[in-house]
Design an enzyme around this catalytic site. Sequence first.
Site, PDB file in Angstrom:
ATOM      1  N   LYS A  22    -130.443 -26.127 -80.081  1.00  0.00           N
ATOM      2  CA  LYS A  22    -131.233 -24.998 -80.599  1.00  0.00           C
ATOM      3  C   LYS A  22    -132.471 -25.524 -81.322  1.00  0.00           C
ATOM      4  CE  LYS A  22    -130.065 -23.130 -84.735  1.00  0.00           C
ATOM      5  NZ  LYS A  22    -131.135 -23.103 -85.744  1.00  0.00           N
ATOM      6  N   ASN A  23    -132.278 -26.563 -82.160  1.00  0.00           N
ATOM      7  CA  ASN A  23    -133.390 -27.023 -82.999  1.00  0.00           C
ATOM      8  C   ASN A  23    -134.393 -27.905 -82.275  1.00  0.00           C
ATOM      9  OD1 ASN A  23    -132.274 -25.516 -84.992  1.00  0.00           O
ATOM     10  ND2 ASN A  23    -131.465 -27.225 -86.183  1.00  0.00           N
ATOM     11  N   ARG A  92    -136.745 -17.862 -88.995  1.00  0.00           N
ATOM     12  CA  ARG A  92    -137.747 -18.640 -89.725  1.00  0.00           C
ATOM     13  C   ARG A  92    -138.528 -19.579 -88.813  1.00  0.00           C
ATOM     14  NH1 ARG A  92    -138.267 -19.882 -94.023  1.00  0.00           N
ATOM     15  NH2 ARG A  92    -138.606 -22.061 -93.526  1.00  0.00           N
ATOM     16  N   CYS A 116    -134.096 -17.695 -97.121  1.00  0.00           N
ATOM     17  CA  CYS A 116    -132.881 -17.333 -96.377  1.00  0.00           C
ATOM     18  C   CYS A 116    -131.705 -17.718 -97.278  1.00  0.00           C
ATOM     19  CB  CYS A 116    -132.815 -18.065 -95.044  1.00  0.00           C
ATOM     20  SG  CYS A 116    -132.363 -19.780 -95.222  1.00  0.00           S
ATOM     21  N   ARG A 121    -136.907 -22.031 -98.861  1.00  0.00           N
ATOM     22  CA  ARG A 121    -137.504 -22.472 -97.583  1.00  0.00           C
ATOM     23  C   ARG A 121    -139.035 -22.268 -97.564  1.00  0.00           C
ATOM     24  NH1 ARG A 121    -133.359 -22.202 -93.653  1.00  0.00           N
ATOM     25  NH2 ARG A 121    -134.631 -23.576 -92.355  1.00  0.00           N
ATOM     26  N   PRO A 122    -139.773 -22.846 -98.504  1.00  0.00           N
ATOM     27  CA  PRO A 122    -141.233 -22.677 -98.508  1.00  0.00           C
ATOM     28  C   PRO A 122    -141.871 -23.285 -97.251  1.00  0.00           C
ATOM     29  CG  PRO A 122    -140.596 -24.415-100.005  1.00  0.00           C
ATOM     30  CD  PRO A 122    -139.322 -23.790 -99.538  1.00  0.00           C
ATOM     31  N   VAL A 123    -143.123 -22.921 -96.995  1.00  0.00           N
ATOM     32  CA  VAL A 123    -143.858 -23.487 -95.851  1.00  0.00           C
ATOM     33  C   VAL A 123    -145.156 -24.146 -96.315  1.00  0.00           C
ATOM     34  CG1 VAL A 123    -142.878 -21.963 -94.094  1.00  0.00           C
ATOM     35  CG2 VAL A 123    -144.912 -21.228 -95.376  1.00  0.00           C
ATOM     36  N   ASP A 124    -145.191 -24.526 -97.618  1.00  0.00           N
ATOM     37  CA  ASP A 124    -146.434 -25.107 -98.166  1.00  0.00           C
ATOM     38  C   ASP A 124    -146.863 -26.375 -97.432  1.00  0.00           C
ATOM     39  OD1 ASP A 124    -143.965 -26.008 -99.379  1.00  0.00           O
ATOM     40  OD2 ASP A 124    -145.179 -27.284-100.648  1.00  0.00           O
ATOM     41  N   LEU A 125    -145.883 -27.171 -96.960  1.00  0.00           N
ATOM     42  CA  LEU A 125    -146.253 -28.421 -96.272  1.00  0.00           C
ATOM     43  C   LEU A 125    -146.911 -28.134 -94.924  1.00  0.00           C
ATOM     44  CD1 LEU A 125    -143.116 -30.602 -97.085  1.00  0.00           C
ATOM     45  CD2 LEU A 125    -145.283 -30.455 -98.335  1.00  0.00           C
ATOM     46  N   ASP A 306    -127.015 -30.109 -91.578  1.00  0.00           N
ATOM     47  CA  ASP A 306    -126.450 -29.053 -90.719  1.00  0.00           C
ATOM     48  C   ASP A 306    -124.993 -29.305 -90.359  1.00  0.00           C
ATOM     49  OD1 ASP A 306    -129.510 -28.401 -88.846  1.00  0.00           O
ATOM     50  OD2 ASP A 306    -128.841 -27.862 -90.859  1.00  0.00           O
ATOM     51  N   ILE A 328    -130.750 -31.795 -99.307  1.00  0.00           N
ATOM     52  CA  ILE A 328    -131.880 -31.181 -98.608  1.00  0.00           C
ATOM     53  C   ILE A 328    -132.148 -29.755 -99.070  1.00  0.00           C
ATOM     54  CG2 ILE A 328    -132.849 -30.620 -96.328  1.00  0.00           C
ATOM     55  CD1 ILE A 328    -132.337 -33.582 -96.508  1.00  0.00           C
ATOM     56  N   ARG A 398    -126.296 -17.289 -83.359  1.00  0.00           N
ATOM     57  CA  ARG A 398    -127.649 -17.840 -83.428  1.00  0.00           C
ATOM     58  C   ARG A 398    -127.660 -19.287 -82.966  1.00  0.00           C
ATOM     59  NH1 ARG A 398    -130.907 -16.960 -88.746  1.00  0.00           N
ATOM     60  NH2 ARG A 398    -132.237 -18.147 -87.367  1.00  0.00           N
TER      61      ARG A 398
HETATM   62  C1  EPZ Z   1    -134.970 -27.548 -89.782  1.00  0.00           C
HETATM   63  O1  EPZ Z   1    -135.335 -26.567 -90.725  1.00  0.00           O
HETATM   64  C2  EPZ Z   1    -133.757 -26.988 -89.047  1.00  0.00           C
HETATM   65  N1  EPZ Z   1    -134.128 -25.770 -88.330  1.00  0.00           N
HETATM   66  C3  EPZ Z   1    -132.630 -26.709 -90.035  1.00  0.00           C
HETATM   67  O2  EPZ Z   1    -131.484 -26.276 -89.279  1.00  0.00           O
HETATM   68  C4  EPZ Z   1    -132.269 -28.016 -90.743  1.00  0.00           C
HETATM   69  O3  EPZ Z   1    -131.282 -27.765 -91.713  1.00  0.00           O
HETATM   70  C5  EPZ Z   1    -133.520 -28.594 -91.420  1.00  0.00           C
HETATM   71  O4  EPZ Z   1    -134.581 -28.767 -90.438  1.00  0.00           O
HETATM   72  C6  EPZ Z   1    -133.240 -29.955 -92.065  1.00  0.00           C
HETATM   73  O5  EPZ Z   1    -132.793 -30.856 -91.084  1.00  0.00           O
HETATM   74  C7  EPZ Z   1    -134.778 -25.878 -87.147  1.00  0.00           C
HETATM   75  O6  EPZ Z   1    -135.071 -26.957 -86.686  1.00  0.00           O
HETATM   76  C8  EPZ Z   1    -135.120 -24.591 -86.452  1.00  0.00           C
HETATM   77  P1  EPZ Z   1    -137.271 -28.815 -93.387  1.00  0.00           P
HETATM   78  P2  EPZ Z   1    -136.745 -26.718 -91.529  1.00  0.00           P
HETATM   79  O7  EPZ Z   1    -138.686 -28.354 -93.325  1.00  0.00           O
HETATM   80  O8  EPZ Z   1    -137.755 -27.318 -90.648  1.00  0.00           O
HETATM   81  C9  EPZ Z   1    -138.433 -28.313 -97.955  1.00  0.00           C
HETATM   82  C10 EPZ Z   1    -129.712 -24.867 -88.703  1.00  0.00           C
HETATM   83  O9  EPZ Z   1    -128.639 -24.600 -89.270  1.00  0.00           O
HETATM   84  N2  EPZ Z   1    -139.736 -27.829 -97.446  1.00  0.00           N
HETATM   85  O10 EPZ Z   1    -136.934 -30.173 -92.859  1.00  0.00           O
HETATM   86  O11 EPZ Z   1    -137.033 -25.405 -92.169  1.00  0.00           O
HETATM   87  C11 EPZ Z   1    -137.323 -27.331 -97.622  1.00  0.00           C
HETATM   88  O12 EPZ Z   1    -137.243 -26.320 -98.608  1.00  0.00           O
HETATM   89  C12 EPZ Z   1    -130.992 -24.944 -89.513  1.00  0.00           C
HETATM   90  O13 EPZ Z   1    -129.825 -25.093 -87.468  1.00  0.00           O
HETATM   91  C13 EPZ Z   1    -140.762 -27.594 -98.373  1.00  0.00           C
HETATM   92  O14 EPZ Z   1    -140.580 -27.765 -99.574  1.00  0.00           O
HETATM   93  O15 EPZ Z   1    -136.328 -27.752 -92.666  1.00  0.00           O
HETATM   94  C14 EPZ Z   1    -136.113 -28.215 -97.612  1.00  0.00           C
HETATM   95  O16 EPZ Z   1    -135.664 -28.388 -98.946  1.00  0.00           O
HETATM   96  C15 EPZ Z   1    -130.760 -24.637 -90.981  1.00  0.00           C
HETATM   97  N3  EPZ Z   1    -141.967 -27.148 -97.909  1.00  0.00           N
HETATM   98  C16 EPZ Z   1    -136.641 -29.559 -97.087  1.00  0.00           C
HETATM   99  O17 EPZ Z   1    -138.076 -29.491 -97.241  1.00  0.00           O
HETATM  100  C17 EPZ Z   1    -142.205 -26.945 -96.574  1.00  0.00           C
HETATM  101  O18 EPZ Z   1    -143.337 -26.567 -96.213  1.00  0.00           O
HETATM  102  C18 EPZ Z   1    -136.339 -29.808 -95.620  1.00  0.00           C
HETATM  103  O19 EPZ Z   1    -136.774 -28.676 -94.908  1.00  0.00           O
HETATM  104  C19 EPZ Z   1    -141.154 -27.198 -95.661  1.00  0.00           C
HETATM  105  C20 EPZ Z   1    -139.932 -27.648 -96.118  1.00  0.00           C
END
Ligand code: EPZ
Length: 420
Positions: A22-23, A92, A116, A121-125, A306, A328, A398
């Site tokens: 999925k990911n 998301r 969620c 789950r911010p998107v600032d990065l 995960d 994480i 999902r």
């Molecule tokens: C991906 O989510 C996966 N989803 C998640 O799987 C997985 O848990 C996660 O990566 C970590 O491996 C998909 O690939 C669709 P991140 P993502 O950005 O990209 C922080 C599942 O169950 N962060 O690596 O959203 C964030 O809050 C799902 O299949 C910021 O601060 O995860 C987190 O603490 C759940 N700012 C950390 O980074 C940002 O702009 C890692 O998040 C982005 C992230």
Amino acid sequence: MDRIRVVGGRPLNGQIAISGAKNAALPLLAATLLTGDKISFTNMPGLADIKTMSALLEQHGAEVEREGDFLSVKAEEIPNTVAPYDLVRRMRASILVLGPLLARFGNAVVSLPGGCAIGTRPVDLHLKGLEALGAKIELGRGYIHASAEGGLIGGEIDFPVVSVGATENLLMAAALAKGESKLVNAAREPEIVDLANLLVAMGAQIEGIGTDVLTVQGVDQLHGAEHSVVADRIEAGTYAIAAAITRGEIELTKVDPTLFDSLLDLMEKAGVVVDRGTDSVKISCGEMDLVGADAITDPYPGFPTDLQAQYMALMCTAKGAAMVTETIFENRYMHVPELSRMGADINVHGASAMVRGVDILYGAEVMATDLRASSSLVLAGLAAEGETLVNRVYHLDRGYERLEEKLAACGAEIARVPEE
Ligand code: EPZ
């Protein structure tokens, strides 16, 4: 809403073929927006999230065709570069259309995904990275308004924390940016390697694939390609735990075990017998009973967040104690109160949970709160005495293709039942 009914206590035996990830599939589908040519996929999993992403691409104007595990996308005409709230709030990962739309069309309006169950789950990065490539980003009324007059310009992006989604968004954007881009402290998950391989097949120039520094030479345009989705290491890990928690024996096929070495190594430490092949792995339990083994989640190649909930369920049935630490996400222990209702002995202290194995788990009616928490409850139900009812099974749909079918084929007494 459907529920999953499990009657536990039976060792599972048999074979499970692992589906596409999925990911990986979600960023791969977003990448189809980078070209007007057709992209054809095989090994595409049949999941609710894939349907949602397909609907999002279609409302942008792409043509999506699906037949079994084959799926193709042709994003020739994209009259609409708006990703609306009602689709983005459902998934998301919709944020992953931002980079491709901006890179190819110079503008995009994407709803902020919101938080969620497992965290804010911010998107600032994602946004800071796009600004480093010359994008203008404005937030207003719950939407991201992004523009790049004259296109994106290559630049250096140094991630303060490892982010899978931000790495994917910026990698796709950089593929069409003018000049060289460098992504430092990039995520290295197998799903990102899979995305990079598709982008290269489409004509992108990427160096450092699989490492934490990705160097991209932007190109003017990308072309069509064919791609097989990498196997789902999280699905595989979930079923490996199903074998161990029922003290059975399952062979997982169509998956390279090195994709989830961190879990397999940990399970071996706990006493599970792991027999690795090149495209399969057999999980069984020896004479010794399982013992607790500590786990700390970490970005790849560390232990995946995960699989944290699923591993915790296994530790509930092992002898002794195991400390499980989630680094994480800030709120990924919602499976704990539900496991406790089944008789588990778990104490959460901040980011760590002390799990003490118990002799018996008892079936109960439980509530799933998120995708991986729900699979953890199904696993506990497979080991528990009596009947477990897992509510809100839409979470499972999902991320797991035909879960109850795959487990029933290994002897589990499991079925989907409508809510009374
Ligand atoms: C991906 O989510 C996966 N989803 C998640 O799987 C997985 O848990 C996660 O990566 C970590 O491996 C998909 O690939 C669709 P991140 P993502 O950005 O990209 C922080 C599942 O169950 N962060 O690596 O959203 C964030 O809050 C799902 O299949 C910021 O601060 O995860 C987190 O603490 C759940 N700012 C950390 O980074 C940002 O702009 C890692 O998040 C982005 C992230």
